[in-house]
Each structure stands twice: as C-alpha cells, then as structure tokens.
Design a protein around this motif. Structure first.
Motif, mmCIF file in Angstrom:
data_model
loop_
_atom_site.group_PDB
_atom_site.id
_atom_site.type_symbol
_atom_site.label_atom_id
_atom_site.label_comp_id
_atom_site.label_asym_id
_atom_site.label_seq_id
_atom_site.Cartn_x
_atom_site.Cartn_y
_atom_site.Cartn_z
ATOM 1 N N PRO A 64 11.979 4.480 -20.883
ATOM 2 C CA PRO A 64 10.788 3.690 -21.207
ATOM 3 C C PRO A 64 10.945 2.248 -20.732
ATOM 4 O O PRO A 64 12.045 1.762 -20.476
ATOM 5 N N CYS A 65 9.824 1.568 -20.619
ATOM 6 C CA CYS A 65 9.838 0.155 -20.236
ATOM 7 C C CYS A 65 10.338 -0.692 -21.396
ATOM 8 O O CYS A 65 10.279 -0.298 -22.565
ATOM 9 N N LEU A 66 10.838 -1.866 -21.063
ATOM 10 C CA LEU A 66 11.323 -2.790 -22.090
ATOM 11 C C LEU A 66 10.150 -3.286 -22.921
ATOM 12 O O LEU A 66 9.026 -3.442 -22.428
ATOM 13 N N ASP A 67 10.428 -3.539 -24.193
ATOM 14 C CA ASP A 67 9.407 -4.080 -25.086
ATOM 15 C C ASP A 67 9.072 -5.496 -24.635
ATOM 16 O O ASP A 67 9.936 -6.385 -24.601
ATOM 17 N N LYS A 68 7.810 -5.746 -24.292
ATOM 18 C CA LYS A 68 7.428 -7.059 -23.782
ATOM 19 C C LYS A 68 7.524 -8.148 -24.829
ATOM 20 O O LYS A 68 7.595 -9.329 -24.491
ATOM 21 N N ALA A 69 7.523 -7.798 -26.098
ATOM 22 C CA ALA A 69 7.599 -8.804 -27.147
ATOM 23 C C ALA A 69 9.023 -9.263 -27.419
ATOM 24 O O ALA A 69 9.225 -10.245 -28.147
ATOM 25 N N LEU A 70 10.029 -8.609 -26.865
ATOM 26 C CA LEU A 70 11.413 -8.977 -27.123
ATOM 27 C C LEU A 70 11.814 -10.202 -26.326
ATOM 28 O O LEU A 70 11.296 -10.469 -25.239
ATOM 29 N N HIS A 125 1.590 -3.261 -15.861
ATOM 30 C CA HIS A 125 2.954 -3.044 -15.410
ATOM 31 C C HIS A 125 3.951 -3.482 -16.475
ATOM 32 O O HIS A 125 3.635 -4.260 -17.379
ATOM 33 N N GLY A 126 5.147 -2.960 -16.342
ATOM 34 C CA GLY A 126 6.264 -3.309 -17.196
ATOM 35 C C GLY A 126 7.551 -3.209 -16.411
ATOM 36 O O GLY A 126 7.562 -2.773 -15.246
ATOM 37 N N VAL A 127 8.646 -3.613 -17.001
ATOM 38 C CA VAL A 127 9.944 -3.560 -16.337
ATOM 39 C C VAL A 127 10.860 -2.647 -17.127
ATOM 40 O O VAL A 127 10.773 -2.539 -18.348
ATOM 41 N N GLY A 142 3.040 -7.418 -25.086
ATOM 42 C CA GLY A 142 3.973 -6.364 -25.467
ATOM 43 C C GLY A 142 3.695 -5.712 -26.793
ATOM 44 O O GLY A 142 4.529 -4.949 -27.295
ATOM 45 N N TYR A 143 2.546 -5.952 -27.416
ATOM 46 C CA TYR A 143 2.225 -5.359 -28.714
ATOM 47 C C TYR A 143 1.341 -4.139 -28.497
ATOM 48 O O TYR A 143 0.192 -4.249 -28.063
ATOM 49 N N GLY A 144 1.906 -2.956 -28.790
ATOM 50 C CA GLY A 144 1.202 -1.709 -28.599
ATOM 51 C C GLY A 144 0.566 -1.209 -29.876
ATOM 52 O O GLY A 144 0.476 -1.943 -30.877
ATOM 53 N N PRO A 145 0.105 0.043 -29.881
ATOM 54 C CA PRO A 145 -0.530 0.617 -31.074
ATOM 55 C C PRO A 145 0.413 0.617 -32.272
ATOM 56 O O PRO A 145 1.625 0.822 -32.140
ATOM 57 N N ASN A 146 -0.150 0.331 -33.456
ATOM 58 C CA ASN A 146 0.568 0.340 -34.741
ATOM 59 C C ASN A 146 1.613 -0.760 -34.833
ATOM 60 O O ASN A 146 2.512 -0.689 -35.687
ATOM 61 N N ALA A 147 1.539 -1.776 -33.976
ATOM 62 C CA ALA A 147 2.461 -2.898 -34.072
ATOM 63 C C ALA A 147 1.958 -3.882 -35.119
ATOM 64 O O ALA A 147 0.808 -3.830 -35.565
ATOM 65 N N ALA A 148 2.824 -4.799 -35.517
ATOM 66 C CA ALA A 148 2.485 -5.841 -36.488
ATOM 67 C C ALA A 148 3.103 -7.146 -36.015
ATOM 68 O O ALA A 148 4.246 -7.163 -35.543
ATOM 69 N N VAL A 149 2.370 -8.241 -36.137
ATOM 70 C CA VAL A 149 2.846 -9.538 -35.661
ATOM 71 C C VAL A 149 2.328 -10.629 -36.593
ATOM 72 O O VAL A 149 1.206 -10.555 -37.104
ATOM 73 N N LYS A 150 3.163 -11.625 -36.822
ATOM 74 C CA LYS A 150 2.783 -12.795 -37.607
ATOM 75 C C LYS A 150 2.698 -13.994 -36.670
ATOM 76 O O LYS A 150 3.658 -14.316 -35.966
ATOM 77 N N LEU A 151 1.535 -14.650 -36.665
ATOM 78 C CA LEU A 151 1.275 -15.770 -35.774
ATOM 79 C C LEU A 151 1.270 -17.064 -36.569
ATOM 80 O O LEU A 151 0.740 -17.126 -37.687
ATOM 81 N N ASN A 152 1.862 -18.092 -35.970
ATOM 82 C CA ASN A 152 1.792 -19.445 -36.516
ATOM 83 C C ASN A 152 0.825 -20.238 -35.639
ATOM 84 O O ASN A 152 1.017 -20.344 -34.422
#
Length: 510
Positions: A61-67, A50-52, A144-154
């Motif tokens: 479209p649904c809101l980006d869950k990572a925002l 689910h999304g909002v 909230g990270y879908g296909p072709n996304a990029a994320v940097k983790l600490n």
C-alpha cells in the motif's frame, strides 16, 4: 545516531515512469503529502490521484499521507515510487474549536474547519504544519485522510458563520428528539451456509468493511457461493451495488457487529460432518414424533390392591438401587473405552433412544390402594388430578402428586414426558377413597406403552484414513565368500578387468 539523523537535512528520491527526482526535506517532520505534492508538481500529474510507496514494496500500500516522514520508517536518501492511488470516497470526523462535524474526504481544509467550529477560519494547523490562504483549498484526501479517519484541527477562528447561528438551535432540537426516540435499525440479516470456506470468506469481507471501499461483484460471488444470503449481508453493512462493483456508501459502514454475530450463529448451527447431519436428522424426527403424540382414548385404568411381598433387609429399595448402580459400573468397566467426539456420543444416544407417545403411571392412593392408567406424554399434572378426583370423597378435595425418591412435588403445569415410559407417584390428600369403589386383585399384565425408535437404518460409517501401503522388506544380504589368499574380502571394489558388482534389489533407486 537516530536523534542526530532527525535533526540533519535529508532528501528522498522519487521515481515515476522512468524519471527520477530528488526532493529535499525541510525537516524530519515534513508530512508525506508535502513530498507527494512536490513530486507531482515536478512530474506534472495530479497530486490528489497519486501516492508514494517504497520501491521494495512493489504491491504494497501507499504511505499514509498524514504521517510525518520520520514516522514512516524509511531512511534518509531512500527511494520511493510515485503511483496512482485509488480514490475512495468516505467520511472524515473533524474536531475544531470545541465543535465536531462529519465531512466528506473531498471537502477542503477550510470547509472542514468551518463545518466543525461554525466560525470563519483564516489559518489552520494540521499536526505541526500551518495552512493559510490558498493552502486551505487542499482537500482532506490530498492531506492523506481517507474514509473513517479522524483529525483534530487547531485554527484561528473569527466571527460566527450566519448559517451556523441559524442552524444551532434546530440542530440541538433535532439531537434531543433523536435521543428520546428509539433508533430505527434494520433487522439483522439471516445467514444460511452450506460451505464453511464460503462462510469464512464472507466473515473476512464484513470484518474488513471499513478498509474496503470497492469490492468486485464477480469475485465476491465466486468466493461466497456457498452462502445463500451473502449479498444481503454485504448490503446491510453499508455497501451499495453499482455496476460490476459493490461500493461503500458515503456515510460509511454500519451494523458490522450484528452482521458478524449472524455469521457466527450460522457457523455454529451448520452441520459440518456426516455425524452432525445424522444428529440433526434424528432430532428433527424426535420433534415430529412428539408433535404427533396425542392423549390415549382408552386409559385402561385399573384400581387394585397391590400384593404384599415379604422383603428382607437386602431387598429394600435402597439396596436395589445400590446393586443396580454397581452392576452398571461393572458393565461399563468391562467395555473397551472408545474415543468419540461430542457429536458421535450424541448420535449414539439418539439412535438408542425411543420416543413414547404415552406413559404408564401408577398412583399409590391412601389406604393401600393403587391405580394404574395410561396418560399422554404431553398431558399435565392438572389432567391427572382431574382424572383422580372422582375416586375420592368428598369431591373437590385438594390433591398433590409426589415423586419419590427423592421427594418431588409436581406442579400443575408439569408434563409426564420426562417420566416416560413409566413412573410411580404418591397421592397426598386429606380426603379418603370413595367406599363405593371395588378393589381388584393386582393384574399380571398391566398396560405398558410401546416406544418408537428414532433410528430406522444403520449409522453412517466413520470416514477412515486410507492406510499407506506396506514398505517392501529388504532382501537378505548373501553370505560373504571365504577369502582365497588369506586376505579379508574387499569392500566391493571393482576388480581390474572385471564386471561391475551387482546391487541389492532394495538398494536400487532408479
């Protein structure tokens, strides 16, 4: 006022199947996935499905869950709707502790951090939020990270993983070997289109391939029916046929730029109008005629001494060229200018063009003699030199063919096709003409080739717009009657007890 609202506590109202819940936000930087998780817990549904979205955007479209909530553009105490979100499998690029890895969207936060860093992790920070313990079991899709996304983790990393140590050297060796050998890429797709709208639709599908996780096959076939190899183009950018849909492969899209280049080439080469199709037909006929052209069996060679005519200053070559150019300018100026496109101009030139299989050449030899002969349009200067060699003594002398004016020395590989239907060349050599040859007087009927016209029918009539029907002219207004009582005529008011005044025919609207 804006900065104050970001510091103060806020809430959001979530609706789902007729129910409504209020969720408090800890801060303005609370992530959207936290709101979705809390709402799904209250409504008893799965958070990963689910999304909002805003209540005003019914089909948006649904809101980006990572925002962060402050970056969604929604105000405090707003109302959102909890809806089922399509789950699209894909690949996410992850950076952590100096390493990187590509993991699936279904991977947990712990698996993504350990795959990128190669070490055990106990705590991971995403944006401004720390995750530890059971929270590390959340998947990237839930965050909230879908296909072709990029994320940097600490992350707080620990000891190295055994499999990472064992795979470090083979992985480095594999990368070095892959860098040394050329990449095996599939051939570029070939696109043939008969409909411009279908080609445009195919280009939109390919350009938006990273955003499309699934495409219905029936819809795709309907909107791209004018393209012959539309399915092969879609499969070349990373889609795979699965039942009634085309689904993106887990490794994501590829070769999008090459597919777009192939589509653009098809758009440029596709005839758009009847004029373009006529131009293509004439060019194809010209290629066929040139391919069938062969060298003449009988060159009809004549060695003669040209007649010497007395010329005045007004009859020199330069003066004749100037007069011919002036006459052409005068003839062009007398014609009425016509507006035509590039394709129309090219069609007009091709329809008036003739293709010559042979070329009449006149060679001016040393000593004032001349040699006239027929040559094939595809024959080269080397063939002409071999033909001229027996006319000079001693044999084997070096010959050079020169066109003038302007002076142009031809190379051995040049053909005579640009000089059709006739041309004149000067032969430069140190050898003399063979004295045993007999010079004839200049004949009046030298051989001249006959050209074949490309156009064998009437040109296609240009499509003209249908003229609008002429508007009816209004009937003249009848002359006003003279007043009987000395007063001016009324402004067509209905007299008491009288009939309604009649309207003009051009004023009647119904």
């Amino acid at each position: 006022a804006f900065s104050r609202s970001r510091r103060m506590a806020s809430s959001v109202f979530v609706r789902y199947e007729g129910r409504r819940e209020q969720i408090k936000l800890a801060s303005a930087y609370t992530a959207v996935h936290a709101v979705v998780k809390e709402a799904c817990c209250r409504f008893g549904v799965e958070a990963s499905e689910h999304g909002v979205r805003s209540s005003r955007a019914r089909k948006g479209p649904c809101l980006d869950k990572a925002l962060a909530w402050a970056h969604t553009g929604l105000s405090n105490n707003c109302e959102v709707e909890l809806v089922r979100e399509a789950r699209v499998a894909g690949v996410v690029r992850v950076w952590c502790a100096g390493g990187e890895a590509s993991v699936a969207t279904s991977a947990t936060l712990r698996e993504a951090a350990e795959a990128a860093s190669g070490r055990r992790v106990e705590r991971v920070r995403v944006v401004r939020e720390w995750f530890e313990g059971a929270a590390l079991d959340q998947t990237l899709a839930e965050l909230g990270y879908g296909p072709n996304a990029a994320v940097k983790l600490n992350a707080d990393v620990g000891e190295a993983l055994p499999q990472a140590v064992a795979a470090k050297e083979p992985e480095a060796r594999r990368r070095r070997e892959a860098a040394r050998r050329p990449e095996a890429r599939p051939p570029a797709p070939s696109v043939r289109a008969e409909d411009g709208k279908s080609l445009s639709n195919l280009r939109k599908y390919v350009a938006n391939a990273p955003e499309h996780g699934r495409i219905r096959r029936e819809t795709f076939a309907r909107v791209t029916r004018g393209v012959t190899d539309a399915e092969s183009v879609l499969l070349s950018v990373g889609f795979a046929a699965s039942g009634d849909f085309y689904e993106m492969r887990p490794e994501g899209p590829r070769d999008i730029e090459r597919a777009l280049a192939a589509i653009d080439r098809a758009a440029l080469s596709r005839p758009e109008t009847s004029v373009d199709r006529e131009v293509e037909r004439l060019k194809e006929r010209e290629r066929e005629l040139l391919a069938r052209a062969t060298a003449p069996r009988d060159r009809r060679a004549v060695l003669y001494r040209p007649k010497r005519a007395e010329t005045t200053e007004d009859e020199t070559d330069d003066s004749r060229v100037v007069r011919a150019a002036a006459a052409k300018r005068a003839a062009d100026g007398a014609k009425e200018p016509e507006l035509e496109t590039r394709a129309m101009r090219e069609m007009r030139e091709l329809r008036s063009k003739k293709v010559y299989a042979t070329v009449a050449l006149k060679f001016h030899l040393p000593g004032g003699a001349a040699l006239a002969a027929l040559f094939g349009a595809a024959e080269t200067v080397r063939d002409a030199k071999a033909f001229l060699e027996p006319y000079f003594a001693p044999r084997g002398a070096t010959l050079a063919l020169v066109a003038s004016p302007p002076r142009l020395v031809l190379s051995d590989d040049d053909t005579f096709r640009p000089f059709a239907p006739a041309a004149r060349f000067y032969v430069e050599t140190q050898a003399a003409l063979d004295p045993g040859l007999t010079l004839h007087p200049e004949p009046d009927d030298l051989a001249f080739p006959t050209g074949l016209a490309l156009a064998d029918d009437e040109p296609p009539a240009p499509q003209k717009r249908r003229a609008a029907p002429p508007e009816p002219e209004p009937e003249p207004e009848p002359a006003a009657e003279a007043p009987r009582d000395g007063r001016p005529p009324s402004s067509r008011t209905r007299p008491a007890g009288g009939a309604k005044p009649a309207k003009f025919a051009w004023l009647k609207t119904g």
